[in-house]
Design an enzyme around this catalytic site. Structure first.
Site, PDB file in Angstrom:
ATOM      1  N   GLY A 274       0.989  -1.299   0.043  1.00 38.36           N
ATOM      2  CA  GLY A 274      -0.110  -0.194  -0.219  1.00 38.36           C
ATOM      3  C   GLY A 274       0.894   1.162  -0.079  1.00 38.36           C
ATOM      4  O   GLY A 274       2.037   1.249   0.315  1.00 38.36           O
ATOM      5  N   SER A 275       0.160   2.295  -0.239  1.00 38.68           N
ATOM      6  CA  SER A 275       0.819   3.592  -0.454  1.00 38.68           C
ATOM      7  C   SER A 275       1.343   4.123   0.800  1.00 38.68           C
ATOM      8  O   SER A 275       2.280   5.151   0.887  1.00 38.68           O
ATOM      9  CB  SER A 275      -0.129   4.537  -1.323  1.00 38.68           C
ATOM     10  OG  SER A 275      -1.192   4.932  -0.354  1.00 38.68           O
ATOM     11  N   CYS A 276       0.736   3.542   2.068  1.00 37.13           N
ATOM     12  CA  CYS A 276       0.979   4.324   3.035  1.00 37.13           C
ATOM     13  C   CYS A 276       2.025   3.807   4.027  1.00 37.13           C
ATOM     14  O   CYS A 276       3.090   4.415   5.028  1.00 37.13           O
ATOM     15  CB  CYS A 276      -0.407   4.538   4.055  1.00 37.13           C
ATOM     16  SG  CYS A 276      -1.503   5.209   2.997  1.00 37.13           S
ATOM     17  N   PHE A 277       1.989   2.456   4.527  1.00 40.29           N
ATOM     18  CA  PHE A 277       2.772   1.867   5.441  1.00 40.29           C
ATOM     19  C   PHE A 277       4.405   2.193   5.303  1.00 40.29           C
ATOM     20  O   PHE A 277       4.927   2.491   5.908  1.00 40.29           O
ATOM     21  CB  PHE A 277       2.561   0.511   5.732  1.00 40.29           C
ATOM     22  CG  PHE A 277       1.074   0.396   6.645  1.00 40.29           C
ATOM     23  CD1 PHE A 277       0.583   1.183   7.018  1.00 40.29           C
ATOM     24  CD2 PHE A 277       0.635  -1.100   6.687  1.00 40.29           C
ATOM     25  CE1 PHE A 277      -0.670   1.039   7.832  1.00 40.29           C
ATOM     26  CE2 PHE A 277      -0.567  -1.220   7.460  1.00 40.29           C
ATOM     27  CZ  PHE A 277      -1.141  -0.033   8.380  1.00 40.29           C
ATOM     28  N   ASP A 280       5.048   5.937   5.192  1.00 42.85           N
ATOM     29  CA  ASP A 280       5.265   6.572   6.480  1.00 42.85           C
ATOM     30  C   ASP A 280       6.285   6.168   7.428  1.00 42.85           C
ATOM     31  O   ASP A 280       6.936   6.807   8.071  1.00 42.85           O
ATOM     32  CB  ASP A 280       3.796   6.600   7.014  1.00 42.85           C
ATOM     33  CG  ASP A 280       2.963   7.390   6.285  1.00 42.85           C
ATOM     34  OD1 ASP A 280       3.436   8.202   5.322  1.00 42.85           O
ATOM     35  OD2 ASP A 280       1.559   7.299   6.308  1.00 42.85           O
TER      36      ASP A 280
END
Ligand code: UGA
Length: 447
Positions: A274-277, A280
């Protein structure tokens, strides 16, 4: 006529979902994007990406003029009272955060506020490293507009917790609202806005008010803990694979029922994507390193996650022998079910690992992500049209994404279509005992 007029600067998942939810509850919204085609599509009432429930709200709004999307952010800001920055903060090549979209949006806000006399509230809702809202956004807006936070304008940071596929649901039913405030007046204005938007729905939702920097770090705290839980579950999956009869699913169920822990995000498997984990965890790791502190925990979280791809391929080799000349099937390519998003998907790491070991015939099937997978993986693999197609004559199948249609597969389905029915369950969706006695089978977290 409207109590609130809000500009939403950025039309990705957070921006567009918030925009339509606000407009659906009597808040005038002007969204802005630099992409002319996207703006036209939104104004035609067509969702530019798939997100559950989004199109339905856009259909409802189509006949009203409460929501519009323009390509002139300065105009959008000038004609509203609250501006929310919802731009992306991608990962740079060196894995640190890229704040260039935030910087250019702050410049646009500065330009608009220079011409505006009324008090205006600026809210950062993008994920940004601590210090960005005050030190970058506040500073640029003040330099360009000549106006000061705490005096002529309000400044808040409100971290966002919505997950893809649940963006509308999460927007409408948050667990809590975190409001980082430059000063009391800014925070109160944002809280009043949300009290108006949510009405009674806010009854059981705590509102936390804090300073800007703490709010910025809450978001990283959230995504880093969720990633840590997954890598922790994968670490235990690896422990479980050291001895017979231990099942990581049972173990994590037992652990998760402790009221201090909770069972969610303890699902061992092919690893998080995913684009977030990744973005971030890497961003806060790079940020802390730049301040002189090296995070050992987050380093391990990422390493364990990367190694799950190697584990999947090792298991395939143990079962099927040398994979080089064999046809290998991948079931599921998207980073999670319910989306066509391929960003940082486990499938990419698995494909790269297979290629590293000389496998030349890889075929993938995903019910939704064929197009995005083709963009991401290109000619590294072939793309099947359906399940039958992906399994035909295959010598090893790796289950990577737990789509519902895969959950219905029986051992016979694999036996019927595959040349040799070697199956690796990377998401623990198959009945272990049934599959294990019916065909050559391995699953993450159990031997
Ligand atoms: C994540 C967070 O869940 C949101 O709260 C956050 O707002 C969002 O990032 C963001 O920062 O924008 P998202 O990336 O959409 O949301 O997806 P998740 O549902 O969290 O799944 C992430 C990955 O973890 C998927 O690849 C999934 O397969 C994996 N996962 C999840 C596991 O491997 N095991 C689990 O038990 C749960």
């Amino acid at each position: 006529m409207y109590k609130y007029k809000v500009s939403i600067l950025g039309t990705g998942f957070i921006g567009l979902c918030s925009a339509v939810c606000f407009a659906d509850r009597d808040i005038k919204v002007i969204a802005s994007t630099h992409n002319q085609k996207k703006a036209e599509q939104i104004n035609d009432g067509i969702a530019p990406f798939y997100e559950k429930g989004l199109q339905e709200i856009m259909d409802r709004l189509k006949t009203t003029n409460i929501f519009q999307c323009i390509t002139d952010p300065v105009k959008a800001i000038r004609e509203t009272d609250i501006s929310m920055i919802t731009q992306g903060t991608p990962m740079r090549e060196d894995k640190s955060i890229d704040l260039s979209f935030i910087e250019s949006t702050a410049t646009e806000i500065g330009k608009a506020l220079k011409e505006k006399d009324q008090y205006h509230l600026v809210v950062v809702r993008s994920t940004v490293v601590p210090g960005t809202t005050r030190g970058l956004v506040g500073k640029i807006v003040t330099e360009i507009s000549g106006k000061e936070p705490g005096k002529d304008l309000g400044l808040c940071m409100q971290p966002e917790f919505l997950a893809e596929g649940r963006s509308i649901e999460d927007t409408l039913h948050p667990d809590r609202l975190v409001i980082g405030q430059f000063d009391e007046k800014s925070g109160s204005m944002l809280q009043e806005f949300y009290e108006y938007f949510y009405g009674d729905h806010l009854k059981n939702c705590p509102i936390l008010r804090m300073n800007l920097e703490s709010a910025e770090l809450v978001k990283y705290g959230n995504n880093c803990l969720l990633s840590t839980k997954i890598s922790y579950a994968n670490e235990f999956a690896n422990f479980a694979q050291l001895v017979p009869n231990v099942d990581v699913v049972e173990v994590m169920k037992g652990v998760g029922l402790d009221y201090r822990i909770n069972p969610r995000f303890l699902g061992a498997g092919a690893g998080f994507g995913g684009s977030c984990f990744h973005k971030d965890v890497n961003a806060i790791k790079a940020w802390s390193k730049s301040k002189g502190y090296k995070s050992r925990l987050l380093e391990a979280v990422l390493d364990i996650n990367d190694d799950q791809a190697i584990m999947m391929v090792d298991m395939a080799e143990e079962l099927a022998g040398d994979l080089k000349k064999k046809k290998i099937s991948l079931l599921g390519l998207a980073f999670k079910p319910g989306t066509d998003d391929m960003r940082e998907a486990a499938s990419i790491r698995i494909v790269n690992e297979l290629l590293k070991r000389g496998v030349t015939e890889i075929v993938g099937y995903d019910p939704k992500a064929r197009h995005t997978a083709e963009i991401e993986l290109g000619e590294k693999i072939k793309y099947a049209k359906n399940l039958e197609d992906v399994l035909r004559d295959s010598e090893c199948a790796l289950l990577i994404t737990e789509w519902d249609e895969f959950k219905e597969l029986t051992p016979n389905d694999f036996k019927k279509h595959m040349k040799t029915p070697n199956v690796i369950d990377g998401r623990r969706i198959f009945d272990f005992d049934l599959f294990n006695k019916s065909l050559p089978f391995k699953a993450i977290g159990r031997i």
